[in-house]
Design an enzyme around this catalytic site. Structure first.
Site, PDB file in Angstrom:
ATOM      1  N   LYS A 174      38.427  40.115  36.195  1.00  0.00           N
ATOM      2  CA  LYS A 174      37.510  39.786  37.295  1.00  0.00           C
ATOM      3  C   LYS A 174      36.086  40.248  36.959  1.00  0.00           C
ATOM      4  O   LYS A 174      35.118  39.542  37.243  1.00  0.00           O
ATOM      5  CB  LYS A 174      38.013  40.419  38.595  1.00  0.00           C
ATOM      6  CG  LYS A 174      39.321  39.768  39.074  1.00  0.00           C
ATOM      7  CD  LYS A 174      40.035  40.573  40.142  1.00  0.00           C
ATOM      8  CE  LYS A 174      41.459  40.067  40.337  1.00  0.00           C
ATOM      9  NZ  LYS A 174      42.274  40.941  41.197  1.00  0.00           N
TER      10      LYS A 174
ATOM     11  N   GLN B  10      42.736  46.624  44.237  1.00  0.00           N
ATOM     12  CA  GLN B  10      43.755  46.061  43.349  1.00  0.00           C
ATOM     13  C   GLN B  10      45.138  46.601  43.737  1.00  0.00           C
ATOM     14  O   GLN B  10      45.342  47.800  43.848  1.00  0.00           O
ATOM     15  CB  GLN B  10      43.418  46.417  41.889  1.00  0.00           C
ATOM     16  CG  GLN B  10      44.344  45.791  40.867  1.00  0.00           C
ATOM     17  CD  GLN B  10      44.289  44.256  40.870  1.00  0.00           C
ATOM     18  OE1 GLN B  10      43.214  43.663  40.884  1.00  0.00           O
ATOM     19  NE2 GLN B  10      45.459  43.611  40.884  1.00  0.00           N
TER      20      GLN B  10
ATOM     21  N   ASP C 274      39.393  39.042  49.055  1.00  0.00           N
ATOM     22  CA  ASP C 274      40.775  38.660  48.730  1.00  0.00           C
ATOM     23  C   ASP C 274      41.399  37.870  49.881  1.00  0.00           C
ATOM     24  O   ASP C 274      42.419  37.224  49.701  1.00  0.00           O
ATOM     25  CB  ASP C 274      41.631  39.924  48.495  1.00  0.00           C
ATOM     26  CG  ASP C 274      41.802  40.243  47.019  1.00  0.00           C
ATOM     27  OD1 ASP C 274      41.676  39.320  46.186  1.00  0.00           O
ATOM     28  OD2 ASP C 274      42.071  41.418  46.697  1.00  0.00           O
TER      29      ASP C 274
END
Ligand code: NAP
Length: 286
Positions: A53, A97, A120
């Protein structure tokens, strides 16, 4: 033989748009869209996803900052770091994460991210907007699956879709997005009685179970669209949830693993970062 859907090519088109919007923002308003990734511990897969990312941000002209915390961090300390990022006006998007260390309340942590920085799309408020069909920050993998479906140029209304997997980050929000596209949706899980039967009736199969080769080639209806979200590490690399070679013999379209949903998921994340940085643009914002 199925047409192979090239997720990398689709993602590069989206990333070009992201890069051009980022340039425009920088030139017109000196805003550099910024993603903060919170990484707890040293799990190899998580480290590599965060690195991917960061690299994607770099290529698209976005700034990324990674907050690395030790495995021993307490939930309270993690929540305090997230709170700091929520208040930091130079940060537009935040991801935590997953997975988190054992014992942490994932739901509490995910819900601690400010909804308008939740790139997200995991926050309950953003999931609620998906359910209502209201535009907002969309969960990236379900959005990626929709980009793939929309790219095929086939009429989707009325098709039967089977999603294998009912997680909050893939299967459930995707079921809402497919319903909004007028497909007839069945969501399967470990208590589904006859998975083969469900899959064999589907015009669109989305496999998101995290079980290598779970969806057998012989189950696929001839001409069906097969989208493989699964990523299962093996000694010879990543493989999906679909028995690829046999399924490709029968399907009309199929996504590979790697090179299918994965790159598009990253592209959708960056797209969310840019939209979070322009204005929140969300219905709840003042
Ligand atoms: P998850 O939270 O573990 O959920 C898996 C789902 O699959 C659950 O609903 C589970 O059913 C169902 N399932 C598991 N085994 C099954 C079986 N034998 N038959 C029927 N259903 C079964 O996983 P996730 O986070 O949604 O991720 C799923 C997969 O997608 C993983 O491989 C993950 O790495 C991958 N993924 C890829 C991307 C990408 O960008 N490519 C992004 C996200 C996830 P129950 O609910 O009954 O347990």
């Amino acid at each position: 033989m199925a047409v192979l859907v090239d997720g990398r090519k689709l993602s590069s088109t989206i990333l070009e748009e992201v890069a051009s919007k980022a340039t425009e923002l920088r030139e017109k308003s000196s805003v550099v869209p910024t993603l903060a990734a919170v990484l707890v511990g040293e799990d190899g897969a998580s480290v590599s996803y965060v690195r991917q990312k960061e690299k994607a941000c770099e290529r698209a002209g976005l700034r990324s900052v990674t907050v690395r915390l030790p495995e021993s961090v307490t939930e309270g300390e993690l929540l305090a770091r997230i709170d700091g990022l929520n208040r930091d006006r130079s940060v537009h998007g935040i991801i935590v994460q997953l997975p988190l260390p054992r014992g942490m309340d994932v739901e509490r942590v995910v819900s601690a991210v400010a909804p308008d920085k939740d790139v997200d799309g995991f926050h309950p408020l953003n999931l609620g907007l998906v359910m209502r069909g209201t535009p907002g920050l969309m969960p990236c993998t379900p959005a990626a699956v929709c980009v793939i479906l929309d790219s095929l140029g086939i009429p989707l209304a009325g098709l039967r879709a089977v999603i294998v997997g009912r997680s909050l980050i893939v299967g459930r929000p995707l079921s809402c997005l497919l319903l909004q596209r007028d497909l007839t949706v069945t969501v399967c899980h470990t208590r589904t009685r006859d998975l083969a039967d469900e899959v064999s009736r589907a015009d669109v199969v989305v496999a998101a179970a995290g079980r290598a080769g779970l969806v057998r080639g012989e189950w696929i209806k001839p001409g069906a669209v097969v989208i493989d979200v699964g990523t299962n590490p093996t000694p010879s690399g990543l493989i999906g949830d679909v028995e690829f070679a046999a399924a490709a013999e029968r399907a009309g379209y199929i996504t590979p693993v790697p090179g299918g949903v994965g790159p598009l998921t990253v592209a959708m994340l960056l797209k969310n970062v840019v939209s979070a940085s322009t204005s929140c643009g969300m219905p709840r914002c003042p």
